[in-house]
Design an enzyme around this catalytic site. Structure first.
Site, PDB file in Angstrom:
ATOM      1  N   TYR A   1      29.792  25.870  19.152  1.00 40.00           N
ATOM      2  CA  TYR A   1      30.962  25.093  19.570  1.00 40.00           C
ATOM      3  C   TYR A   1      30.573  23.788  20.270  1.00 40.00           C
ATOM      4  O   TYR A   1      31.341  23.274  21.099  1.00 40.00           O
ATOM      5  CB  TYR A   1      31.846  25.934  20.494  1.00 40.00           C
ATOM      6  CG  TYR A   1      32.717  26.949  19.769  1.00 40.00           C
ATOM      7  CD1 TYR A   1      33.723  26.538  18.892  1.00 40.00           C
ATOM      8  CD2 TYR A   1      32.559  28.311  19.975  1.00 40.00           C
ATOM      9  CE1 TYR A   1      34.540  27.457  18.249  1.00 40.00           C
ATOM     10  CE2 TYR A   1      33.379  29.241  19.330  1.00 40.00           C
ATOM     11  CZ  TYR A   1      34.366  28.798  18.464  1.00 40.00           C
ATOM     12  OH  TYR A   1      35.191  29.703  17.820  1.00 40.00           O
TER      13      TYR A   1
ATOM     14  N   LYS B   1      36.664  37.316  15.993  1.00 39.46           N
ATOM     15  CA  LYS B   1      36.214  37.102  17.370  1.00 39.46           C
ATOM     16  C   LYS B   1      36.160  38.424  18.162  1.00 39.46           C
ATOM     17  O   LYS B   1      36.684  39.446  17.700  1.00 39.46           O
ATOM     18  CB  LYS B   1      37.157  36.094  18.040  1.00 39.46           C
ATOM     19  CG  LYS B   1      37.117  34.701  17.392  1.00 39.46           C
ATOM     20  CD  LYS B   1      37.984  33.711  18.169  1.00 39.46           C
ATOM     21  CE  LYS B   1      37.897  32.314  17.575  1.00 39.46           C
ATOM     22  NZ  LYS B   1      38.608  31.315  18.394  1.00 39.46           N
TER      23      LYS B   1
ATOM     24  N   ASN C   1      42.222  34.312  20.166  1.00 37.93           N
ATOM     25  CA  ASN C   1      43.088  34.144  18.997  1.00 37.93           C
ATOM     26  C   ASN C   1      42.528  34.784  17.718  1.00 37.93           C
ATOM     27  O   ASN C   1      42.777  34.308  16.624  1.00 37.93           O
ATOM     28  CB  ASN C   1      43.465  32.671  18.802  1.00 37.93           C
ATOM     29  CG  ASN C   1      42.275  31.795  18.520  1.00 37.93           C
ATOM     30  OD1 ASN C   1      41.129  32.259  18.548  1.00 37.93           O
ATOM     31  ND2 ASN C   1      42.514  30.527  18.224  1.00 37.93           N
TER      32      ASN C   1
ATOM     33  N   HIS D   1      38.295  32.611  13.915  1.00 37.27           N
ATOM     34  CA  HIS D   1      37.928  31.200  13.806  1.00 37.27           C
ATOM     35  C   HIS D   1      37.978  30.811  12.335  1.00 37.27           C
ATOM     36  O   HIS D   1      37.776  31.652  11.467  1.00 37.27           O
ATOM     37  CB  HIS D   1      36.495  30.989  14.333  1.00 37.27           C
ATOM     38  CG  HIS D   1      35.926  29.651  13.974  1.00 37.27           C
ATOM     39  ND1 HIS D   1      36.233  28.509  14.682  1.00 37.27           N
ATOM     40  CD2 HIS D   1      35.122  29.256  12.946  1.00 37.27           C
ATOM     41  CE1 HIS D   1      35.622  27.478  14.120  1.00 37.27           C
ATOM     42  NE2 HIS D   1      34.939  27.901  13.078  1.00 37.27           N
TER      43      HIS D   1
END
Ligand code: CMP
Length: 143
Positions: free
Chosen positions: A51, A11, A114, A117
């Site tokens: 998404y 990301k 985070n 993915h």
């Protein structure tokens, strides 16, 4: 166990922190073959399409803003039991809950940013890989 494919995305936080090599190294050392890899910048439209299952959830707008905030690196991976093994390697969505040694525990700041993915099922892995790669961009890597 069956050979499976899964989609990883490094990301924008991973790219900004100069961790492409380090995170890719964790993935390769865990036995995953890289079939395809590219660096791209998602638009809000392409991030929203990827998404789409999360549309309407409270974190959706923030997620799209973050995912289109800079370059990211989708990687098509292959391995026996790839989907579950990759999810174990990256750890829980929220790095606070991730096990020691997992990629998110090591490098992620929070649930939104985070680092990586991972596909959540074999079927979604196929759909997600095809979102970023055509069949001819997926190169056999058997060596
Ligand atoms: P990812 O595996 O890419 O799939 C959806 C993403 O939404 C997830 O990782 C998180 O980075 C992000 N996200 C942000 N907030 C939340 C939340 N409250 N619950 C779940 N996912 C969240």
């Amino acid at each position: 166990m069956a050979i499976e494919r899964t989609l990883a995305i490094l990301k924008p936080d991973c790219v900004r922190k100069q961790l492409i090599g380090e995170v890719t190294s964790h993935i390769q050392k865990a036995g995953f073959k890289i079939l395809g890899m590219k660096m791209i910048r998602l638009t809000s439209e392409t991030a929203g399409g990827f998404y789409a299952v999360h549309r309407g959830r409270p974190f959706f707008d923030e997620l799209i803003k973050f995912m289109s905030s800079g370059a990211c690196v989708p990687i098509a991976l292959e391995k026996e039991n790839a989907v579950a093994d990759y999810r174990k390697l990256i750890g829980a969505t929220d790095p606070k809950d991730a096990e020691d040694g997992t990629i998110r525990k090591l490098y992620a700041d929070n649930k939104g940013e985070n680092i990586v993915h991972g596909s959540d099922s074999v079927d979604n892995g196929k759909i997600e890989i095809s979102y970023f790669f055509s069949e001819r961009e997926l190169v056999a890597n058997n060596s």
